[in-house]
Structure formats: structure tokens, C-alpha cells
Design a protein around this motif. Structure first.
Motif, PDB file in Angstrom:
ATOM      1  N   ASP A   3       0.709  -1.203   0.073  1.00  0.00           N
ATOM      2  CA  ASP A   3       0.019   0.016   0.126  1.00  0.00           C
ATOM      3  C   ASP A   3       0.807   1.172   0.084  1.00  0.00           C
ATOM      4  OD1 ASP A   3       0.938   0.144   2.582  1.00  0.00           O
ATOM      5  OD2 ASP A   3      -1.080  -0.239   3.490  1.00  0.00           O
ATOM      6  N   ARG A   4       0.357   2.673  -0.269  1.00  0.00           N
ATOM      7  CA  ARG A   4       0.893   3.651  -0.365  1.00  0.00           C
ATOM      8  C   ARG A   4       1.630   4.004   1.030  1.00  0.00           C
ATOM      9  NH1 ARG A   4      -2.190   8.743  -2.240  1.00  0.00           N
ATOM     10  NH2 ARG A   4      -2.803   7.169  -3.868  1.00  0.00           N
ATOM     11  N   ALA A   5       1.072   3.807   2.145  1.00  0.00           N
ATOM     12  CA  ALA A   5       1.662   4.151   3.401  1.00  0.00           C
ATOM     13  C   ALA A   5       2.951   3.491   3.454  1.00  0.00           C
ATOM     14  CB  ALA A   5       0.541   3.972   4.450  1.00  0.00           C
ATOM     15  N   SER A   6       2.873   2.157   3.418  1.00  0.00           N
ATOM     16  CA  SER A   6       4.279   1.476   3.540  1.00  0.00           C
ATOM     17  C   SER A   6       5.320   1.777   2.614  1.00  0.00           C
ATOM     18  CB  SER A   6       3.826  -0.024   3.044  1.00  0.00           C
ATOM     19  OG  SER A   6       2.927  -0.668   4.169  1.00  0.00           O
ATOM     20  N   ARG A   8       5.588   4.820   1.317  1.00  0.00           N
ATOM     21  CA  ARG A   8       5.993   6.315   1.699  1.00  0.00           C
ATOM     22  C   ARG A   8       7.005   5.995   2.766  1.00  0.00           C
ATOM     23  NH1 ARG A   8       0.541   9.804   1.715  1.00  0.00           N
ATOM     24  NH2 ARG A   8       0.684  10.458  -0.484  1.00  0.00           N
ATOM     25  N   ALA A   9       6.865   5.155   3.770  1.00  0.00           N
ATOM     26  CA  ALA A   9       7.518   4.721   4.832  1.00  0.00           C
ATOM     27  C   ALA A   9       9.157   4.407   4.527  1.00  0.00           C
ATOM     28  CB  ALA A   9       7.338   3.801   5.912  1.00  0.00           C
ATOM     29  N   SER A  12      10.801   7.126   2.721  1.00  0.00           N
ATOM     30  CA  SER A  12      11.788   7.850   3.753  1.00  0.00           C
ATOM     31  C   SER A  12      12.959   7.488   4.107  1.00  0.00           C
ATOM     32  CB  SER A  12      10.533   8.344   4.679  1.00  0.00           C
ATOM     33  OG  SER A  12       9.683   9.128   4.141  1.00  0.00           O
TER      34      SER A  12
END
Length: 71
Positions: A3-6, A8-9, A12
């Protein structure tokens, strides 16, 4: 499926790791099929060996884009 949240992490994490590396032109997100991946743009092909293929379960892909210069 990533997913997008994973993604993005993971982005970073890699952005911080390669912030001062002149061989890395950029770090971003991309879609491949139904998954998000972290895309690392490289200035030279020989930099590829320093980039992991996976960060926290998120796939990392590399592309050689060459040197990036301001217009």
C-alpha cells in the motif's frame, strides 16, 4: 500487495540514507501493476549495487537517468 503508506515509509528511509550520495538523483514512489514501489533514480549504473532491492517488505526499483542539472 504494497500500500501507499508502506511505500512512503520505505521511501523516507531510503531518501535519508542516500541524501548525500551524488550517485542518487532522486527517490520517489511509482506504481508497478497493482503495487507501489520505491523508485531510485541513479546518475550512473555502477551505483545500482548500493541500493537494496527491498526495504521493510517494499520492492525497490532503480533507473539510470544520468546527471541532473538545473536549466
Amino acid at each position: 500487495m504494497t500500500d501507499r503508506a508502506s511505500a512512503r515509509a520505505a521511501k523516507s528511509t531510503l531518501a535519508a540514507r542516500f541524501a548525500a550520495d551524488p550517485g542518487v538523483a532522486g527517490v520517489g514512489l511509482a506504481r508497478q501493476d497493482a503495487d507501489y514501489v520505491v523508485r531510485v533514480d541513479l546518475t550512473e549504473a555502477d551505483t545500482d549495487g548500493r541500493v537494496p532491492r527491498d526495504v521493510d517488505g517494499v520492492r525497490v526499483v532503480t533507473h539510470v537517468v544520468g546527471a541532473v542539472r538545473a536549466l
